[in-house]
Design an enzyme around this catalytic site. Sequence first.
Site, PDB file in Angstrom:
ATOM      1  N   ASP A  43      -7.472  -4.311   9.768  1.00 63.15           N
ATOM      2  CA  ASP A  43      -6.586  -3.055   9.980  1.00 63.15           C
ATOM      3  C   ASP A  43      -7.310  -1.731  10.183  1.00 63.15           C
ATOM      4  OD1 ASP A  43      -5.100  -1.050   9.460  1.00 63.15           O
ATOM      5  OD2 ASP A  43      -6.002  -1.041   6.716  1.00 63.15           O
ATOM      6  N   ASP A 103      -9.613  -3.049   1.112  1.00 66.63           N
ATOM      7  CA  ASP A 103      -9.553  -2.509   2.913  1.00 66.63           C
ATOM      8  C   ASP A 103     -10.883  -1.847   2.720  1.00 66.63           C
ATOM      9  OD1 ASP A 103      -9.436  -0.889   5.284  1.00 66.63           O
ATOM     10  OD2 ASP A 103      -7.811  -1.001   5.251  1.00 66.63           O
ATOM     11  N   HIS A 113     -11.318   1.758   2.778  1.00 66.45           N
ATOM     12  CA  HIS A 113     -11.229   2.264   1.637  1.00 66.45           C
ATOM     13  C   HIS A 113     -12.170   3.221   0.360  1.00 66.45           C
ATOM     14  CE1 HIS A 113      -6.607   1.692   2.307  1.00 66.45           C
ATOM     15  NE2 HIS A 113      -7.345   1.779   3.469  1.00 66.45           N
ATOM     16  N   ASP A 160     -10.564   3.348  11.040  1.00 58.86           N
ATOM     17  CA  ASP A 160      -9.350   2.937  11.404  1.00 58.86           C
ATOM     18  C   ASP A 160     -10.505   2.287  12.581  1.00 58.86           C
ATOM     19  OD1 ASP A 160      -7.725   1.524   8.983  1.00 58.86           O
ATOM     20  OD2 ASP A 160      -7.478   3.345   8.695  1.00 58.86           O
ATOM     21  N   TRP A 215       0.957  -1.477   0.191  1.00 60.08           N
ATOM     22  CA  TRP A 215       0.423   0.075   0.186  1.00 60.08           C
ATOM     23  C   TRP A 215       1.062   1.250  -0.106  1.00 60.08           C
ATOM     24  CZ3 TRP A 215      -0.293   3.758   3.453  1.00 60.08           C
ATOM     25  CH2 TRP A 215      -1.242   4.826   3.827  1.00 60.08           C
ATOM     26  N   ASP A 254     -11.965   6.889   6.344  1.00 61.63           N
ATOM     27  CA  ASP A 254     -11.302   5.611   6.886  1.00 61.63           C
ATOM     28  C   ASP A 254     -10.357   5.837   7.775  1.00 61.63           C
ATOM     29  OD1 ASP A 254      -9.704   3.665   6.323  1.00 61.63           O
ATOM     30  OD2 ASP A 254      -7.590   4.587   5.709  1.00 61.63           O
ATOM     31  N   LYS A 309      -7.413   2.070  -2.899  1.00 56.61           N
ATOM     32  CA  LYS A 309      -7.717   3.066  -1.346  1.00 56.61           C
ATOM     33  C   LYS A 309      -9.131   4.107  -2.493  1.00 56.61           C
ATOM     34  CE  LYS A 309      -6.483   5.951   2.416  1.00 56.61           C
ATOM     35  NZ  LYS A 309      -5.483   6.052   3.839  1.00 56.61           N
ATOM     36  N   HIS A 341      -8.581  -6.402   4.333  1.00 56.11           N
ATOM     37  CA  HIS A 341      -8.910  -5.542   5.882  1.00 56.11           C
ATOM     38  C   HIS A 341      -9.472  -5.164   6.241  1.00 56.11           C
ATOM     39  CE1 HIS A 341      -3.764  -3.958   4.666  1.00 56.11           C
ATOM     40  NE2 HIS A 341      -3.845  -5.308   5.457  1.00 56.11           N
ATOM     41  N   GLU A 343      -3.274  -3.404  -2.589  1.00 55.30           N
ATOM     42  CA  GLU A 343      -4.015  -2.508  -1.585  1.00 55.30           C
ATOM     43  C   GLU A 343      -4.675  -0.989  -1.939  1.00 55.30           C
ATOM     44  OE1 GLU A 343      -3.883  -1.723   2.604  1.00 55.30           O
ATOM     45  OE2 GLU A 343      -5.306  -1.054   3.194  1.00 55.30           O
TER      46      GLU A 343
HETATM   47  C1  RNT Z   1      -3.423   2.859   5.082  1.00 56.30           C
HETATM   48  C2  RNT Z   1      -4.113   1.445   3.993  1.00 56.30           C
HETATM   49  C3  RNT Z   1      -3.196   0.204   5.259  1.00 56.30           C
HETATM   50  C4  RNT Z   1      -2.556   0.876   6.558  1.00 56.30           C
HETATM   51  C5  RNT Z   1      -1.339  -0.515   6.878  1.00 56.30           C
HETATM   52  C6  RNT Z   1      -0.933   0.500   8.556  1.00 56.30           C
HETATM   53  O1  RNT Z   1      -5.104   3.148   4.551  1.00 56.30           O
HETATM   54  O2  RNT Z   1      -5.259   0.616   5.006  1.00 56.30           O
HETATM   55  O3  RNT Z   1      -3.172  -0.953   5.058  1.00 56.30           O
HETATM   56  O4  RNT Z   1      -3.216   0.990   7.131  1.00 56.30           O
HETATM   57  O5  RNT Z   1      -0.786  -0.419   5.876  1.00 56.30           O
HETATM   58 ZN    ZN Z   2      -5.453  -1.405   4.548  1.00 55.47          ZN
END
Ligand code: RNT
Ligand code: ZN
Length: 412
Positions: free
Chosen positions: A320, A253, A256, A290, A179, A288, A222, A280, A220
């Site tokens: 994640d 993810d 994302h 998390d 990523w 985003d 986004k 993720h 990955e």
């Molecule tokens: C960032 C991505 C990525 C990170 C990790 C730490 O937006 O989601 O995967 O969260 O690599």
């Molecule tokens: Zn991620």
Amino acid sequence: MSYEQAREAFAEWGVDTEAALATLATIPISMHCWQGDDVRGFETQKGASGGGIQATGNHPGRARTPDELRADLEFAYSQIPGKHRLNLHACYLDTEETPDRDALEYHHFAPWVEWAAAQGVKLDFNPTFFAHPKADDNLTLSHPDQGTREFWIEHGKRCREIAAQIGAAQGAEVVNNIWVPDGSKDNPVDRMGARRRLEQSLDAILAAKHDRSHLLDAVECKLFGIGVEAMTVGSHEFYLGYAIRNQTALCLDMGHFHPTENVADKLTSVALSVHDILLHVSRPMRWDSDHVILLDESIRAMAQEIVFADLLQRTRIGLDFFDATISRTAAWVIGVRNMQKALLEALLSPVEPLRAAETQLDFTTRLMLTEEFKSLPHGAIWQEFCARHERGTGRQLISALNAYQQGVAARG
Ligand code: RNT
Ligand code: ZN
């Protein structure tokens, strides 16, 4: 309700709870090391995180060293039923040396590999393209400056090499997920140039062939991050195409995409063109953000798609999220257990009557069934799963989590 009673309740719908328990026990969740220390890692040199990675909060107990992080991980695994994986980021190296990102080698991670072997935990890996002075422009592999690009390409190559060596050492696949934060805060003029540069850099990183049984490459995508609102170079379309052309895994993810998109819905579409999918699993709250995953509809939908579409073998499940406002070890335990609970519910779903109703276009019955099934005694089956794996639930779990947190709260 006893397990026996619950087993009978499911059996009435043709669901074999023993089969569900057996399958659940085979599903590893790749637990992300970065929940333990707010995505800081163990390098001496630091840059801004970039791309919208932001852990907020300062709850006491952040792991400050690899040893502290490993102790926290061991505790977390001790509260989670089943055998799971550890997802390591390159910035979590464990060494007295101070290599820059373009000088990383396998031996910088050897203590992790030894620890993981002793724990019976398999590792996954990630190059770290953020939190570094050379990423402060939010540009790495797509940077217009060739020297900066080459620095990051070298990092990417070395991380694949390290991941492949870890795979060889553990005798099992390592997922190495790429990523990059690359993007633009305001409307760019040359999107094509940026995307061409990203593609060429990825091609250079992925050129070396490694044993597929030791290394699975993933990319990955986004939609946006803070500071890169106008364009993320590695968008969904970019990486979907890239993964198909280059036969890498695609990482989805859950934070994302646009907040109203159903990420679970993407699995089957992607699976028609991409063989391996990495998840993720995350909880984006308005963005985003998390947050720690809940046993909510989005996680249930994801688990259902994996199970109903028979994608368990092709989907690697990683988490994640990073929350620094609560006990970091509890965050891991809550998150992994929620993912397992969602998978268990999916495995306990009476799919046949649902499919039959759908095939007959009897959507009334389909809706009545899904809503009635919500009252089946899933909790008793989960209790049984935890008991068989010698893991606590309820008050016992809460006391264990609190006791550990108290022990680490004095960390500076
Ligand atoms: C960032 C991505 C990525 C990170 C990790 C730490 O937006 O989601 O995967 O969260 O690599
Ligand atoms: Zn991620």
